[in-house]
Enzyme design. Sequence first.
Site, PDB file in Angstrom:
ATOM      1  N   ARG A   1      -4.169   3.663 -10.429  1.00 40.96           N
ATOM      2  CA  ARG A   1      -4.464   3.940  -9.021  1.00 40.96           C
ATOM      3  C   ARG A   1      -5.403   5.128  -8.887  1.00 40.96           C
ATOM      4  O   ARG A   1      -5.298   5.898  -7.940  1.00 40.96           O
ATOM      5  CB  ARG A   1      -3.158   4.147  -8.252  1.00 40.96           C
ATOM      6  CG  ARG A   1      -2.350   2.858  -8.182  1.00 40.96           C
ATOM      7  CD  ARG A   1      -1.192   2.898  -7.216  1.00 40.96           C
ATOM      8  NE  ARG A   1      -0.625   1.566  -7.110  1.00 40.96           N
ATOM      9  CZ  ARG A   1      -0.196   1.004  -5.980  1.00 40.96           C
ATOM     10  NH1 ARG A   1      -0.259   1.686  -4.855  1.00 40.96           N
ATOM     11  NH2 ARG A   1       0.300  -0.211  -5.973  1.00 40.96           N
TER      12      ARG A   1
ATOM     13  N   GLY B   1       0.817  -1.202   0.000  1.00 42.10           N
ATOM     14  CA  GLY B   1       0.000   0.000   0.000  1.00 42.10           C
ATOM     15  C   GLY B   1       0.848   1.247   0.000  1.00 42.10           C
ATOM     16  O   GLY B   1       1.418   1.615   1.023  1.00 42.10           O
ATOM     17  N   THR B   2       0.847   1.959  -1.112  1.00 48.02           N
ATOM     18  CA  THR B   2       1.673   3.150  -1.217  1.00 48.02           C
ATOM     19  C   THR B   2       0.980   4.130  -2.152  1.00 48.02           C
ATOM     20  O   THR B   2       0.313   3.721  -3.094  1.00 48.02           O
ATOM     21  CB  THR B   2       3.059   2.796  -1.810  1.00 48.02           C
ATOM     22  OG1 THR B   2       3.558   1.632  -1.174  1.00 48.02           O
ATOM     23  CG2 THR B   2       4.047   3.922  -1.637  1.00 48.02           C
ATOM     24  N   THR B   3       1.153   5.412  -1.901  1.00 47.15           N
ATOM     25  CA  THR B   3       0.611   6.407  -2.806  1.00 47.15           C
ATOM     26  C   THR B   3       1.652   7.484  -3.051  1.00 47.15           C
ATOM     27  O   THR B   3       2.631   7.601  -2.309  1.00 47.15           O
ATOM     28  CB  THR B   3      -0.701   7.009  -2.267  1.00 47.15           C
ATOM     29  OG1 THR B   3      -1.347   7.739  -3.307  1.00 47.15           O
ATOM     30  CG2 THR B   3      -0.460   7.924  -1.074  1.00 47.15           C
TER      31      THR B   3
END
Length: 505
Positions: free
Chosen positions: A495, A323-325
Site C-alpha cells: 500500500r 478502502g482502509t489505511t
Amino acid sequence: MAAGHPVTAGAADEVLRAGGNAFDAALAAVAAACVAEPVLASTGGGGFLLARPVGAPPRIYDFFVHTPRVRRPADEAHAFPVVTDWGTTSQEFQIGLGTAATPGLVCGLFAVHRDLGRAPMPTILAPAIAAAHAGVAITPFQAYLLTLVAPIYLTDPASRRLFGNATGGSLGCGETVQNPELGALFDALGREGEALFYDGAVAEAIAAQCRAEGGHITRDDLHAYRVEVRPPLTLRYRDATLYTNPPPSAGGILIAFGLGLLAREDLQGLAFGSGEHLALLAEVLARTVDARAAHGIGEGLLADDLLARYAAELASARAAYRGTTHISVLDAAGNAAAVTLSNGEGCGALVPGTGMMLNNMLGEDDVNPAGPHGWPLDQRLSSMMAPTAIARADGWFAVTGSGGSKRIRSAILQLVSNLIDFGMTPAEAVAASRVHVEPGLINVEAGFPAAGAAVLAALFPRVIAWGDRNMFFGGCHTVARAASGALTGVGDPRRDGVCLGSDPR
C-alpha cells in the site's frame, strides 16, 4: 512513524519535530491522510486509535461510524451497486447517500486530543491544510486505487471535477489532486472545534444533502455522536502480550481466536512457506471464518473449551492431508499510537462546500451484512479494523495494524506469527507473502515456494494465485522499539507505505 503516503507520514514527522507527542503526530497524520489518501480516509468516515500513553493503561478510542436513528423507506433511500475489478478478482459494493452512516472521524480527532494531546489543534492540522491547498501529486499506488474505484469517484459531477482528468478518466500518476475546500474545512475545525461538524454549518450541509438525495443522516444523528473509549482486548501469544480492538468490532477478537489456535501448535522447526506451515496457517484462518459464523464475535469466542474443540478439528484436518489505511507512531518518550481509518469506498458524492465524501459503510457486506436497507438503528457498527500493539517481556514493543476489509484479520495474524514464531524483523515480517481464506476459497500471494503453495490445492476447492504482491492482502505499516531503545519501522509496500524517523543504532 509508518503510514501509507509520504504526505501522511510527513505530517506526523512535522508535528513531532515541533514538540508534539505520538498522539499529536498520529492526529496530524489522520488529517493528512484525508488529503493524500482520499480513497482510504475521509472526514466523512471513521476509525479506531489504540493509545499506549507512558505510565498509563492502553486504551482504544472507537470513532467508527454509527447507524442513523431513523431509516428512510427503501424507495426513498439512494443505494445502488458498483463492481470494482482487481484484475485477479472483483468485489461488489453498494454506494449512494443511502449507504452513509454517521461519521466519527472528526469527533475522534478532538476526543484523543483532549485526553492525550500536547500541541495546539491548529498546529496539528496545519500540514493537512497546506497539502490540501498546494495539492498532492498522485503516486502510482493512488493512481491504481482511483482506477479501481473510478465507478464511484467519477459518477457525481463534483467528485469527477476533483478526481477526474481532462480525458474523462481518473487522475493518473504525477497529476495533482487539489482540494482547497477540504483545507478550509480543517482550518475552520482548528479554530471552531468539532461543534462545527456535529452541530454547525457542516452538520446542516450533511443533513440537507441527505434529505435531498436519499440519505438517512439527520442533524439529530450528528448531534448525538459520541466517541467510545474502551480497554483493549488483551491476550498472550507465546512470550508476548498483545493489545487490540475489542468487541463490538470483529477484527481483534478474530485475530485473538486465530492466535489462540496457533498457540496450541509447535511451530519450531517449520520453515516459513513450507507445505506444513501453509496448511496449518490456512486451516487456522478457515476455522476463524467458521467460528465467527457459528459463534459471533463475543468474548465467548476465546473460551478454552471452544478453542480446544477447534484445535482438535484443526489437528484432524491436518492429519487428513476495501478502502482502509493505517498509521503507527512511537515517540521518544515511549508513547505509542496505532490508528486505522476507513471511508469504505466512499458513497460517491461530495458534501457541498466541504471537499469531503461521506462513507458507504451501510453498503459494506463485512460491516453491515444485512445490506443497505437492513441495518440496525442507532448502533455502532462492527469493523475488521484492529490497531494492535505487541509487547515482549524484554522491553521490545511494536504497534501495527492494516487496511484491507476482511483481509485485515489475516494480515495482522500472519504479521504477529512472522515476528514471534519465525523471529523476523519488522521489515521481513511485513514483506513476507500472505494468504487469505474465505469459505471454500484461498487467495495466495506470490512469493511462496512452489512446493508449499501446491499443498493448498488439496485443501481448498478453489485457489486464486496472485502473480505479485497486492494491496488486496492488506497494508501493515509497523513501527517497533527494540529492548535497546532503537526505533525501526516499515511501511507496507503493498500500500505504498513509508516510514520516517527510524533510529537503527
